[in-house]
Scaffold this motif. Sequence first.
Motif: not given
Length: 193
Positions: A13-32
């Motif tokens: 999220v941080d180094a790869g996509l340069q997004r804020p930490p909250a974006f991890a929540g979006v990734l977890y939703v998609v994984q779900g």
Amino acid sequence: MAGLNGASVYAVVDAGLQRPPAFAGVLYVVQGIGSVVIGLFAGALLRRMPERVFAAAGIMLFAMGVALRVVPSVPVVLLARAMIGAGLPCVLIAAMTAVQRETPGQLVGRVAATVNTPLFAPNAIALAAGAVLLALVDHCALLLAAGTAAAIAAVGCLLGSRARTQAAGPAPGGSARVEDSDTEGTETAHESR
């Protein structure tokens, strides 16, 4: 490899996509979502293929998803997370299905509880190891190594399935029989598909 993958979420999220930490929540939703989708089709797929093949397909899907997370693109990483979400449950579903199919009824509870340890304990250990490794190596190198190791495991699972099928000889009633060196006699394997 799931633990290493999990440890790298915030690095992606941080180094790869340069997004804020909250974006991890979006990734977890998609994984779900990926997990829910495979859950809807798992029963039908397991009726058409052996557990080892189903598990190997899931591991390979997971491996590709992990490796794709090195691409610094939101759509690619979202697709990768969906692949991871679909791939990981395949191993668990296949393992527990095999336990239920292959274990005598009176032992299912004990065997299922025992199987949970090798299924889940390595994940916790790898999560801690991944956190340490991320301080030493780039997250992309860690993800590529984890994806490669998972792909090798998928191939090993398929080869093991093929060897088991070849070791099975014909038995009465059209089912295959497999010699088990740990038990007396033989056990009936799955019906020929």
